[in-house]
Design a protein around this motif. Structure first.
Motif, PDB file in Angstrom:
ATOM      1  N   ALA A   5     -48.686 -17.309   3.531  1.00 33.45           N
ATOM      2  CA  ALA A   5     -48.808 -18.819   3.382  1.00 33.45           C
ATOM      3  C   ALA A   5     -47.360 -19.182   2.811  1.00 33.45           C
ATOM      4  CB  ALA A   5     -49.237 -17.613   1.173  1.00 33.45           C
ATOM      5  N   LEU A   6     -46.922 -20.514   2.437  1.00 36.33           N
ATOM      6  CA  LEU A   6     -46.201 -20.951   2.463  1.00 36.33           C
ATOM      7  C   LEU A   6     -44.405 -20.066   2.190  1.00 36.33           C
ATOM      8  CD1 LEU A   6     -46.205 -25.162   2.893  1.00 36.33           C
ATOM      9  CD2 LEU A   6     -45.391 -23.820   4.399  1.00 36.33           C
ATOM     10  N   ASN A 114     -40.694 -22.697  -2.288  1.00 39.28           N
ATOM     11  CA  ASN A 114     -41.171 -23.624  -0.809  1.00 39.28           C
ATOM     12  C   ASN A 114     -40.256 -24.420  -0.843  1.00 39.28           C
ATOM     13  OD1 ASN A 114     -42.799 -25.415   0.061  1.00 39.28           O
ATOM     14  ND2 ASN A 114     -44.009 -23.767   0.060  1.00 39.28           N
ATOM     15  N   PRO A 115     -39.784 -24.775   0.664  1.00 39.90           N
ATOM     16  CA  PRO A 115     -39.440 -26.264   0.767  1.00 39.90           C
ATOM     17  C   PRO A 115     -39.312 -27.607   0.966  1.00 39.90           C
ATOM     18  CG  PRO A 115     -39.978 -25.120   2.742  1.00 39.90           C
ATOM     19  CD  PRO A 115     -40.382 -24.129   1.766  1.00 39.90           C
ATOM     20  N   LEU A 116     -40.742 -27.861  -0.206  1.00 40.19           N
ATOM     21  CA  LEU A 116     -41.217 -29.056  -0.272  1.00 40.19           C
ATOM     22  C   LEU A 116     -40.762 -28.745  -1.366  1.00 40.19           C
ATOM     23  CD1 LEU A 116     -44.684 -29.050   1.619  1.00 40.19           C
ATOM     24  CD2 LEU A 116     -42.233 -29.254   2.228  1.00 40.19           C
ATOM     25  N   ALA A 117     -40.623 -28.116  -2.787  1.00 38.14           N
ATOM     26  CA  ALA A 117     -40.262 -29.104  -3.820  1.00 38.14           C
ATOM     27  C   ALA A 117     -38.978 -29.342  -3.900  1.00 38.14           C
ATOM     28  CB  ALA A 117     -40.085 -27.231  -4.587  1.00 38.14           C
ATOM     29  N   ASP A 118     -39.601 -30.583  -4.907  1.00 36.41           N
ATOM     30  CA  ASP A 118     -38.265 -31.968  -5.494  1.00 36.41           C
ATOM     31  C   ASP A 118     -38.130 -32.406  -6.039  1.00 36.41           C
ATOM     32  OD1 ASP A 118     -37.684 -34.867  -4.517  1.00 36.41           O
ATOM     33  OD2 ASP A 118     -36.311 -33.859  -4.351  1.00 36.41           O
ATOM     34  N   PRO A 119     -37.423 -32.678  -6.983  1.00 36.49           N
ATOM     35  CA  PRO A 119     -37.844 -33.157  -8.465  1.00 36.49           C
ATOM     36  C   PRO A 119     -38.332 -34.831  -8.208  1.00 36.49           C
ATOM     37  CG  PRO A 119     -35.084 -32.260  -8.508  1.00 36.49           C
ATOM     38  CD  PRO A 119     -35.522 -32.259  -7.075  1.00 36.49           C
ATOM     39  N   GLY A 120     -38.665 -34.923  -7.399  1.00 39.13           N
ATOM     40  CA  GLY A 120     -38.313 -36.776  -7.088  1.00 39.13           C
ATOM     41  C   GLY A 120     -39.713 -36.724  -7.245  1.00 39.13           C
ATOM     42  N   ILE A 121     -40.424 -35.856  -5.636  1.00 37.94           N
ATOM     43  CA  ILE A 121     -41.980 -35.315  -5.376  1.00 37.94           C
ATOM     44  C   ILE A 121     -42.825 -35.009  -6.341  1.00 37.94           C
ATOM     45  CG2 ILE A 121     -43.103 -34.094  -3.272  1.00 37.94           C
ATOM     46  CD1 ILE A 121     -41.431 -36.040  -2.286  1.00 37.94           C
ATOM     47  N   VAL A 122     -42.091 -33.931  -7.269  1.00 37.49           N
ATOM     48  CA  VAL A 122     -43.306 -33.388  -7.865  1.00 37.49           C
ATOM     49  C   VAL A 122     -43.417 -33.510  -9.677  1.00 37.49           C
ATOM     50  CG1 VAL A 122     -42.668 -31.003  -6.950  1.00 37.49           C
ATOM     51  CG2 VAL A 122     -41.182 -31.917  -8.575  1.00 37.49           C
ATOM     52  N   GLY A 123     -42.209 -35.364 -10.317  1.00 36.93           N
ATOM     53  CA  GLY A 123     -42.891 -36.435 -11.135  1.00 36.93           C
ATOM     54  C   GLY A 123     -41.492 -35.759 -12.134  1.00 36.93           C
ATOM     55  N   VAL A 124     -40.735 -35.115 -11.447  1.00 39.25           N
ATOM     56  CA  VAL A 124     -39.504 -34.947 -12.319  1.00 39.25           C
ATOM     57  C   VAL A 124     -38.826 -35.883 -12.948  1.00 39.25           C
ATOM     58  CG1 VAL A 124     -37.567 -33.775 -13.815  1.00 39.25           C
ATOM     59  CG2 VAL A 124     -39.563 -32.413 -12.283  1.00 39.25           C
ATOM     60  N   SER A 125     -38.088 -36.929 -11.783  1.00 40.10           N
ATOM     61  CA  SER A 125     -37.446 -38.229 -12.117  1.00 40.10           C
ATOM     62  C   SER A 125     -38.852 -38.829 -12.685  1.00 40.10           C
ATOM     63  CB  SER A 125     -37.604 -39.058 -10.825  1.00 40.10           C
ATOM     64  OG  SER A 125     -36.106 -37.384  -9.876  1.00 40.10           O
ATOM     65  N   ALA A 126     -39.949 -39.241 -12.646  1.00 43.30           N
ATOM     66  CA  ALA A 126     -40.455 -39.616 -13.368  1.00 43.30           C
ATOM     67  C   ALA A 126     -40.594 -40.032 -14.937  1.00 43.30           C
ATOM     68  CB  ALA A 126     -41.903 -40.181 -13.146  1.00 43.30           C
ATOM     69  N   VAL A 300     -34.721 -33.627   1.376  1.00 44.35           N
ATOM     70  CA  VAL A 300     -33.802 -33.867   2.698  1.00 44.35           C
ATOM     71  C   VAL A 300     -33.023 -33.075   2.860  1.00 44.35           C
ATOM     72  CG1 VAL A 300     -32.677 -35.198   4.722  1.00 44.35           C
ATOM     73  CG2 VAL A 300     -34.826 -36.071   3.233  1.00 44.35           C
ATOM     74  N   VAL A 301     -31.431 -33.204   1.699  1.00 42.66           N
ATOM     75  CA  VAL A 301     -30.297 -32.080   2.193  1.00 42.66           C
ATOM     76  C   VAL A 301     -30.588 -30.678   1.962  1.00 42.66           C
ATOM     77  CG1 VAL A 301     -28.506 -31.805   1.222  1.00 42.66           C
ATOM     78  CG2 VAL A 301     -29.149 -33.976   1.296  1.00 42.66           C
ATOM     79  N   PRO A 302     -31.268 -30.086   0.992  1.00 45.76           N
ATOM     80  CA  PRO A 302     -31.450 -28.842   0.847  1.00 45.76           C
ATOM     81  C   PRO A 302     -32.431 -28.517   2.253  1.00 45.76           C
ATOM     82  CG  PRO A 302     -31.772 -29.946  -1.370  1.00 45.76           C
ATOM     83  CD  PRO A 302     -31.748 -31.039   0.164  1.00 45.76           C
ATOM     84  N   HIS A 303     -33.138 -28.621   2.903  1.00 45.43           N
ATOM     85  CA  HIS A 303     -33.768 -28.453   4.205  1.00 45.43           C
ATOM     86  C   HIS A 303     -33.115 -28.445   5.669  1.00 45.43           C
ATOM     87  CE1 HIS A 303     -37.757 -26.577   5.907  1.00 45.43           C
ATOM     88  NE2 HIS A 303     -37.795 -28.419   7.353  1.00 45.43           N
ATOM     89  N   LEU A 304     -32.493 -29.359   5.670  1.00 46.54           N
ATOM     90  CA  LEU A 304     -31.838 -30.117   6.552  1.00 46.54           C
ATOM     91  C   LEU A 304     -30.283 -28.998   6.835  1.00 46.54           C
ATOM     92  CD1 LEU A 304     -30.855 -31.753   9.533  1.00 46.54           C
ATOM     93  CD2 LEU A 304     -29.029 -32.859   7.868  1.00 46.54           C
ATOM     94  N   LEU A 359     -42.401 -36.018   5.961  1.00 43.01           N
ATOM     95  CA  LEU A 359     -43.775 -36.106   6.976  1.00 43.01           C
ATOM     96  C   LEU A 359     -43.671 -35.103   8.050  1.00 43.01           C
ATOM     97  CD1 LEU A 359     -44.455 -40.089   6.507  1.00 43.01           C
ATOM     98  CD2 LEU A 359     -46.135 -38.272   5.475  1.00 43.01           C
ATOM     99  N   TRP A 360     -42.350 -35.016   8.693  1.00 48.43           N
ATOM    100  CA  TRP A 360     -41.846 -34.299   9.639  1.00 48.43           C
ATOM    101  C   TRP A 360     -42.169 -32.728   8.879  1.00 48.43           C
ATOM    102  CZ3 TRP A 360     -37.971 -31.258  10.522  1.00 48.43           C
ATOM    103  CH2 TRP A 360     -37.627 -29.968  11.268  1.00 48.43           C
ATOM    104  N   ILE A 361     -41.646 -32.058   7.728  1.00 48.20           N
ATOM    105  CA  ILE A 361     -41.456 -30.761   7.471  1.00 48.20           C
ATOM    106  C   ILE A 361     -43.281 -30.818   6.680  1.00 48.20           C
ATOM    107  CG2 ILE A 361     -40.639 -30.056   5.027  1.00 48.20           C
ATOM    108  CD1 ILE A 361     -38.923 -31.352   4.731  1.00 48.20           C
ATOM    109  N   LEU A 362     -44.092 -31.948   6.309  1.00 43.62           N
ATOM    110  CA  LEU A 362     -45.767 -31.274   6.243  1.00 43.62           C
ATOM    111  C   LEU A 362     -45.457 -30.822   7.088  1.00 43.62           C
ATOM    112  CD1 LEU A 362     -46.374 -34.376   3.446  1.00 43.62           C
ATOM    113  CD2 LEU A 362     -46.303 -31.745   3.211  1.00 43.62           C
ATOM    114  N   LEU A 363     -45.716 -31.828   8.639  1.00 41.85           N
ATOM    115  CA  LEU A 363     -47.060 -31.542   9.906  1.00 41.85           C
ATOM    116  C   LEU A 363     -45.791 -29.963  10.204  1.00 41.85           C
ATOM    117  CD1 LEU A 363     -46.368 -35.010  11.111  1.00 41.85           C
ATOM    118  CD2 LEU A 363     -48.544 -34.033  10.397  1.00 41.85           C
ATOM    119  N   ARG A 364     -44.312 -29.970  10.488  1.00 40.76           N
ATOM    120  CA  ARG A 364     -43.828 -28.973  10.708  1.00 40.76           C
ATOM    121  C   ARG A 364     -44.524 -27.307   9.817  1.00 40.76           C
ATOM    122  NH1 ARG A 364     -39.240 -25.913  10.020  1.00 40.76           N
ATOM    123  NH2 ARG A 364     -38.443 -24.895  11.542  1.00 40.76           N
ATOM    124  N   LYS A 365     -44.921 -27.557   8.495  1.00 43.74           N
ATOM    125  CA  LYS A 365     -45.263 -26.617   8.251  1.00 43.74           C
ATOM    126  C   LYS A 365     -46.762 -25.954   8.374  1.00 43.74           C
ATOM    127  CE  LYS A 365     -41.578 -25.581   6.232  1.00 43.74           C
ATOM    128  NZ  LYS A 365     -41.151 -23.924   7.567  1.00 43.74           N
TER     129      LYS A 365
END
Length: 371
Positions: A5-6, A114-126, A300-304, A359-365
């Motif tokens: 698992a991730l 998990n490196p895919l978590a992010d306030p914007g992606i998961v709706g916290v910013s909304a 992007v920043v933490p994963h990089l 998208l690159w992160i998703l494909l890589r994982k």
């Protein structure tokens, strides 16, 4: 590795990295600090009016907030006003917001393992945006008394509460038995983002022309209209978050090995979760309130940096703050110069840069885990 698992993969990479990247991480922090300073100077100098910033720099300490003092002797009044009243607050706000979003992303990724978590992606910013929209639209009517009491802190506080509620809901939905499901987390984020978006749409429908302009400002993401009042409203909240997160580094490092292992080495896991969620919500809420919906910085920043200097949060968190500030200041400089004299919303630029990376992160994982 098909069955890994991730979160397990995330933990294994932390263990395998060990501390052998510490010299690189220390050097990276110094380099990022230097680049951050240079980026700020370039941003102050570039614009419709070219400003000799190096000539103004010696006069700034002690005078930058004293607008009534006027320009120092031998300095153009026009250049002084442009730098101290227009560009400098914008650069400072950009640095604060970029650092806050990047660190919030790093904390969420460590918390959810998990490196895919992010306030914007998961709706916290909304959710934070909905809180800000409530006070933008209803601040002169139903919430007028609250606005009168809180003043310039009303919108950031409302955004903070909206982000906190969304974060708590996401964590509650996405976690079962101490294990966070990435798929559930992302789907719940999409659902909550759609719900908060619909509620924000109702507020847009009820807004007047001025309120619509304000809503559009934070909806697309922009640092236009930055001033010292906005800096003053966001800086205390973001400052507390940036000062506090380094103390979470050991706990986040332990959490990558699993909650049970973290508890065995003396980490108070539930307390760590509560503080992390509170700080992420605070930083995201304050950032959304003053700059709008700027996406992808937190992912992007933490994963990089994790790929470069390793996953040790002792270095990852401060490095994320520096690189986040650099990227947002650079993106804002590009936004206000690429189509000058017009200005692009900064959220468009970060989305153009961040979406392909995501998208690159998703494909890589997917390639690594077989998911």
């Amino acid at each position: 590795m098909t069955g890994i698992a991730l979160p397990d993969l995330f933990a294994r990479r932390f263990v395998s990295s060990g501390g052998n990247r510490e010299p690189l991480a220390r050097a990276a922090l110094v380099l990022l600090a230097v680049v951050a300073g240079l980026t700020m100077l370039v941003s102050l100098a570039i614009g419709p009016i070219a400003i000799p910033v190096l000539e103004l720099l010696p006069h700034m300490p002690g005078r930058v907030l004293a607008a009534s003092a006027g320009a120092p002797e031998g300095v153009s009044a026009r250049d002084w006003i442009v730098v101290t009243e227009i560009r400098l607050p914008r650069v400072v706000l950009g640095a604060l917001v970029g650092a806050a979003l990047a660190v919030a992303g790093a904390v969420m990724q460590g918390l959810f393992r998990n490196p895919l978590a992010d306030p914007g992606i998961v709706g916290v910013s909304a959710g934070a945006g909905l809180g800000a929209a409530l006070f933008i639209v209803l601040g002169n009517t139903a919430l007028a008394s609250v606005m009168a009491i809180l003043g310039i802190y009303a919108v950031p506080l409302a955004a903070f509460i909206g982000g906190l509620i969304t974060t708590l809901l996401l964590y509650r939905i996405g976690t079962r038995g101490g294990i966070t499901s990435v798929a559930t987390l992302l789907l719940a984020g999409i659902a909550l983002g759609a719900l908060t978006g619909a509620m924000t749409g109702l507020l847009v429908y009820a807004a007047d022309d001025q309120q619509l302009r304000d809503l559009q400002f934070w909806g697309l993401g922009s640092l236009a209209g930055s001033n010292w009042e906005k800096v003053a409203s966001a800086a205390p909240i973001i400052g507390v978050m940036l000062v506090s997160v380094p103390f979470l580094a050991r706990g986040l490092n332990g959490l990558t090995l699993g909650e049970a292992a973290a508890s065995h080495i003396g980490i108070r896991v539930q307390r760590l979760k509560n503080i992390s969620i509170l700080l992420v919500a605070a930083a995201t809420g304050a950032s959304v309130a003053v700059s709008g919906g700027i996406g992808f910085v937190g992912i992007v920043v933490p994963h990089l940096l994790r790929l470069t200097i390793g996953p040790d949060h002792k270095y990852l968190l401060p490095a994320s703050a520096l690189l986040g500030a650099i990227l947002l200041i650079a993106a804002d400089t590009l936004a206000r110069t690429i189509v000058a004299p017009a200005e692009l919303p900064i959220g468009i630029i970060t989305a153009f840069a961040g979406a392909p990376f995501f998208l690159w992160i998703l494909l890589r994982k997917r390639g690594l885990t077989g998911l």
